[in-house]
Motif scaffolding. Structure first.
Motif, mmCIF file in Angstrom:
data_model
loop_
_atom_site.group_PDB
_atom_site.id
_atom_site.type_symbol
_atom_site.label_atom_id
_atom_site.label_comp_id
_atom_site.label_asym_id
_atom_site.label_seq_id
_atom_site.Cartn_x
_atom_site.Cartn_y
_atom_site.Cartn_z
ATOM 1 N N GLU A 168 -6.670 4.073 -9.927
ATOM 2 C CA GLU A 168 -5.830 2.681 -8.659
ATOM 3 C C GLU A 168 -4.750 3.304 -8.778
ATOM 4 N N LYS A 171 -5.577 5.380 -4.797
ATOM 5 C CA LYS A 171 -6.032 3.551 -3.825
ATOM 6 C C LYS A 171 -4.932 2.694 -3.037
ATOM 7 N N THR A 172 -3.973 2.639 -3.863
ATOM 8 C CA THR A 172 -2.440 1.737 -3.199
ATOM 9 C C THR A 172 -1.313 2.398 -3.936
ATOM 10 N N THR A 174 3.032 1.210 -4.556
ATOM 11 C CA THR A 174 3.642 0.334 -4.417
ATOM 12 C C THR A 174 4.648 -0.223 -3.839
ATOM 13 N N LYS A 180 1.085 -4.517 -5.059
ATOM 14 C CA LYS A 180 0.675 -2.891 -4.838
ATOM 15 C C LYS A 180 -0.198 -3.276 -3.886
ATOM 16 N N VAL A 181 -0.379 -2.320 -2.465
ATOM 17 C CA VAL A 181 -0.645 -2.030 -1.082
ATOM 18 C C VAL A 181 -2.102 -0.754 -0.625
ATOM 19 N N LYS A 182 -3.387 -1.368 -0.170
ATOM 20 C CA LYS A 182 -3.773 -0.360 0.254
ATOM 21 C C LYS A 182 -3.228 0.750 0.460
ATOM 22 N N LYS A 183 -3.707 1.804 0.222
ATOM 23 C CA LYS A 183 -3.336 3.572 0.682
ATOM 24 C C LYS A 183 -3.583 3.391 1.447
ATOM 25 N N GLN A 230 1.934 5.379 2.571
ATOM 26 C CA GLN A 230 0.376 4.256 2.831
ATOM 27 C C GLN A 230 -0.001 6.160 4.189
#
Length: 235
Positions: A168, A171-172, A174, A180-183, A230
């Protein structure tokens, strides 16, 4: 069930002293107790009647109420009467082992140790039940048989639990609020203070910030909100 020492035992003082001495090391006092003279005894039929009243005749019962086996021994009474030489608890011992231990408790405390003594007709009638307490308890081996399976399953489960956060985290990202948001997997890694406009200008992206927003629409939900860590596509 067996009467405990808080106002229920008919003869508390002697049993309490023995139970206190038994404690965790109950096995240490088991030998002299089991070697005592069979001054008090009752027939198997009598013990069956007591067990029927105490536990419905279930010699391996453990309901979690602090009393175990067909004759509902408390742990301290089981240890005090030498039962721990057979099994750690009464419900793990065989019927014969429970009766043999009950004979010693009967000798120590008399029929009053059982609430169901009257219903079962329990008295010091001197009848040797003739039980054979040798061998292992009737259910002592059950946990041991199941243990290898549990040991085989646990490493797999722990491994999966350890790997899940790692997968996890790749893919994310913080956010400062803990969300958590998409990386993403683009070639540009967002730094603190970045905006889509600044990145577009710095990286000379044709179409400016709106082009960046379209290129990364799968991870950037709001053009005004991007987060350090990101990774954005530039083209």
């Amino acid at each position: 069930m067996l009467l405990n020492s808080k106002g229920k035992h008919r003869r508390p003082s002697k049993a309490t002293r023995i139970a206190t001495l038994a404690g965790v090391a109950g096995a240490a006092v088991a030998v002299p107790l089991m070697g005592a003279t069979n001054a008090s005894a009752a027939s198997v039929a009598t013990w069956d009647a007591v067990a029927q009243c105490e536990s419905g005749g279930n010699w391996s019962i453990n309901t979690g109420n602090g009393y175990y086996g067909g004759l509902q021994f408390s742990q301290s009474s089981w240890a005090a009467a030498g039962g721990t030489q057979y099994a750690s608890r009464a419900d793990l011992a065989s019927k014969d082992q429970q009766i043999a231990t009950a004979e010693k408790l009967l000798d120590l405390q008399g029929p009053g140790a059982w609430a169901c003594a009257g219903a079962g007709g329990l008295t010091n009638d001197g009848v040797d039940p003739g039980v054979n307490p040798g061998g292992s308890g009737q259910s002592e081996s059950k946990p041991e048989q199941a243990q290898p399976e549990r040991q085989a399953e646990q490493p797999t489960t722990r491994s999966e639990q350890r790997e899940a956060p790692k997968a996890e985290s790749k893919k994310t990202v913080t956010t400062p609020t803990g969300d958590k948001v998409k990386k993403g997997d683009g070639e540009y890694k967002v730094k603190a203070g970045d905006t889509l406009s600044k990145i577009a200008q710095k990286e000379d992206v044709k179409g400016g910030w709106s082009k960046l927003f379209k290129l990364n629409g799968d991870i950037v939900e709001d053009a005004n909100l991007i987060f350090p860590g990101q990774q954005l596509h530039l083209k």
